[in-house]
Scaffold this motif. Sequence first.
Motif, PDB file in Angstrom:
ATOM      1  N   MET A 154      -2.567  -5.182  -5.919  1.00  0.00           N
ATOM      2  CA  MET A 154      -1.871  -4.090  -5.255  1.00  0.00           C
ATOM      3  C   MET A 154      -0.846  -3.437  -6.182  1.00  0.00           C
ATOM      4  SD  MET A 154      -1.393  -4.957  -1.265  1.00  0.00           S
ATOM      5  CE  MET A 154      -2.729  -4.403  -0.202  1.00  0.00           C
ATOM      6  N   LEU A 176       0.833  -1.202   0.000  1.00  0.00           N
ATOM      7  CA  LEU A 176       0.000   0.000   0.000  1.00  0.00           C
ATOM      8  C   LEU A 176       0.868   1.253   0.000  1.00  0.00           C
ATOM      9  CD1 LEU A 176      -2.821  -1.047   2.494  1.00  0.00           C
ATOM     10  CD2 LEU A 176      -3.107  -0.526   0.067  1.00  0.00           C
ATOM     11  N   TRP A 192      -8.415  -5.660   3.245  1.00  0.00           N
ATOM     12  CA  TRP A 192      -7.868  -6.604   2.268  1.00  0.00           C
ATOM     13  C   TRP A 192      -7.876  -8.024   2.828  1.00  0.00           C
ATOM     14  CZ3 TRP A 192      -6.185  -6.081  -2.754  1.00  0.00           C
ATOM     15  CH2 TRP A 192      -6.145  -4.768  -3.265  1.00  0.00           C
TER      16      TRP A 192
END
Length: 217
Positions: free
Chosen positions: A151, A109, A124
């Motif tokens: 991602m 992230l 997630w």
Amino acid sequence: MSEDAVEEEKTRLRALGVRVRQGARDLLPTTSLTLRGGEVAVAVGPPGGGHTSLALALAGRLRLDAGRVELDGDASPRVLQAAVALVDVPGVSEPDEMVPFRTILGEELAMAKHKPSAAAIDGWLGEYDLATGTTTEAVPPVPRLEILARMALLRPGTRFLVLTYPERLGLPVAQWLDIANDLADSESRPGVLVTASRAVTIPAGVRTFTIGPTEEA
């Protein structure tokens, strides 16, 4: 506008006679391929470093001894590095198996310039029914590959994904192709290249290239 004209407008990643050597040995034998946005293709070759070397070459992260990799005609390593994301590549972007998967999610992230908050990470994990303390090695192959690929797509500028040798995770062709097709069909329409061994049977209709001198199978 004709179908051919629309095809030409798609973002295109090309490897043209790419070769990488280490002494007298080929790390990547002469290889050519073309991948367009929104497309899934498979590069087939024997197990070994050629898969990783191809991924690194496509992402502009490896010095070439011959050939050229270009994105819409631009061979700048900076352009390639920004546009091509390497997903779970052994020895390169493969996560540490013993680290909690939530830590890996936080790192991913942050790389995507999203806030790695506990709530976001829990979201997630919850989407895939993964316990908060799950280590990376305990994550089943399908969610592992799918989450890491999704991602990677969050990173600004990502237009292509390279999924390297997913069969090593125990995934059959049908499963990793489903993941690749879902990714290619997502909103940003990335091109997705998967590398595979010669032992697997690729379904008819999937564009297939050879890691080595033969351009297209």
